[in-house]
Design an enzyme around this catalytic site. Structure first.
Site, short mmCIF file in Angstrom:
data_model
loop_
_atom_site.label_atom_id
_atom_site.label_comp_id
_atom_site.label_asym_id
_atom_site.label_seq_id
_atom_site.Cartn_x
_atom_site.Cartn_y
_atom_site.Cartn_z
CG MET A 19 91.66 -62.13 102.05
SD MET A 19 91.98 -60.31 102.76
CE MET A 19 92.10 -60.87 104.62
CD GLN A 72 87.47 -70.10 99.65
OE1 GLN A 72 88.55 -69.46 99.20
NE2 GLN A 72 86.37 -69.39 99.81
CB CYS A 102 89.16 -66.94 93.21
SG CYS A 102 90.76 -66.59 92.72
CG HIS A 171 83.10 -59.45 97.00
ND1 HIS A 171 84.29 -59.51 97.42
CD2 HIS A 171 82.88 -58.07 96.47
CE1 HIS A 171 84.82 -58.31 97.19
NE2 HIS A 171 84.02 -57.40 96.65
CG ASN A 202 83.33 -60.20 101.19
OD1 ASN A 202 83.76 -60.60 100.11
ND2 ASN A 202 84.04 -59.31 102.00
N GLY A 203 81.99 -56.98 101.19
CA GLY A 203 82.26 -55.87 100.09
C GLY A 203 82.43 -54.47 100.83
CG ASP A 204 83.16 -51.16 99.44
OD1 ASP A 204 84.27 -51.45 98.88
OD2 ASP A 204 82.12 -50.61 98.26
N GLY A 226 87.49 -58.70 104.45
CA GLY A 226 88.73 -58.97 103.90
C GLY A 226 89.92 -58.19 103.95
NE ARG A 227 89.58 -55.36 98.88
CZ ARG A 227 89.35 -54.30 98.17
NH1 ARG A 227 90.04 -53.41 97.42
NH2 ARG A 227 87.76 -54.16 98.28
#
Length: 318
Positions: A19, A72, A102, A171, A202-204, A226-227
């Site tokens: 990130m 990355q 991205c 993602h 990846n995701g949620d 991630g977030r």
């Protein structure tokens, strides 16, 4: 529950996502301590490395205690990407990842990041040339597709596998979604069924229960967070324990949060200097304190802090 990517064995399949502006060296060290099986650096530009950009050099700093760590790279020129990959391979990182996900307009406008998903032939050329240029495992991170009319994650995963990638991370959102709406876990399942290399979902994924649900729903081999890790390095400990024991560890106490913020602030200043370290720490503190009583008032005051001493004093008042 381990995960092997090429020749690199991860102690567990729970990974800190790359990130920009977040997964810097201090934060990676904290997440690794909390049990992340792999930590990923902020993305770096192949062109910037070629031009010997000083800021990019700083982004690539690593420490032995954070390994295994993934570097990355982003770009869109196959020969340059391969040349830079070979040039940096001697650095102390374990896995090289190519960013094809991205969504930021500046990156996409240059034909990089998720814009590459519109050009499968170029993707094939990049992965083929980079994988042949290095001995370390190569992974690729991409999205569900560029938009709802061009959902091609399965096609890209097959190309990645055939071109030499050791694993893929997907993602479950399109580029047009950015981070809005709901991540599509079904596409992750389809990718997993389509290839034999490891697939990282990846995701949620914002809790231990969601990690378990994603693994069960898709059969994927690993999970990238991630977030949900911002202001919450403990998520890696909680997830890895939950996967091992089925028991949900307690969330950190206020005192633990305060101690982590103080430590993070000191590490940030040591790594980036007083001015930059404090400025960057402000956003981390807003993430650490989200939902805590008095957090809005603290965030208001933290924005006027200019030194580590002031920040420490303010955090001790919490």
């Amino acid at each position: 529950m381990t995960l092997k990517i090429g020749s690199v064995e991860l102690p567990n399949p729970v990974i800190l996502a790359p990130m920009a502006g977040v997964s810097d060296l201090p934060f990676r060290l904290l997440c690794r301590e909390q049990g992340a099986g792999l930590v990923c650096m902020e993305m770096v530009s192949a062109k910037a490395i070629a031009y010997h950009n000083k800021n990019t050099e700083k982004l690539m700093e690593t420490r032995e205690q954070e390994r295994p760590v993934s570097l990355q790279l982003f770009g869109s020129e196959p020969d340059l990407m391969a040349e830079i990959a070979a040039q940096i391979e001697e650095r102390p990182f374990d896995i090289l990842d190519i960013n094809m996900g991205c969504p930021v307009p500046k990156i996409v406008g240059n034909g990089e990041g998720s814009a590459l998903m519109k050009n499968p032939r170029l993707i094939e050329e990049i992965i083929t040339k980079v994988s042949r240029a290095i001995k370390k495992p190569l992974t690729v991170k991409f999205r569900k597709g560029f938009d709802d009319d061009h959902v091609n994650a399965v096609e890209i995963a097959k190309i990645a596998e055939a071109s030499g990638a050791a694993a893929v991370a997907i993602h479950g959102r399109t580029r047009e979604q950015y981070y809005s709406g709901k991540a599509d876990w079904e596409i992750i399942r389809q990718v997993k069924e389509a290839v034999s290399i490891p697939v990282i979902g990846n995701g949620d994924v914002d809790s231990p229960e969601k990690v378990r649900a994603l693994l069960d729903a898709t059969g994927c081999d690993g999970v990238m967070i991630g977030r949900a890790a911002r202001g919450n390095p403990w998520i890696f400990h909680r997830v890895s324990e939950y996967l091992k024991t089925g028991k949900l560890p307690d969330k950190p106490s206020r005192e633990e949060i305060k101690a982590m913020m103080l430590r993070h602030a000191r590490m940030q200043v040591e790594h980036k200097g007083d001015y930059t370290g404090i400025r960057e720490m402000r956003k981390h503190i807003s993430w650490y304190t989200t939902g805590l009583p008095g957090s809005a008032k603290l965030r208001g005051r933290i924005n006027s802090v200019e030194s580590l001493e002031e920040m420490e004093a303010l955090l001790r008042e919490m």
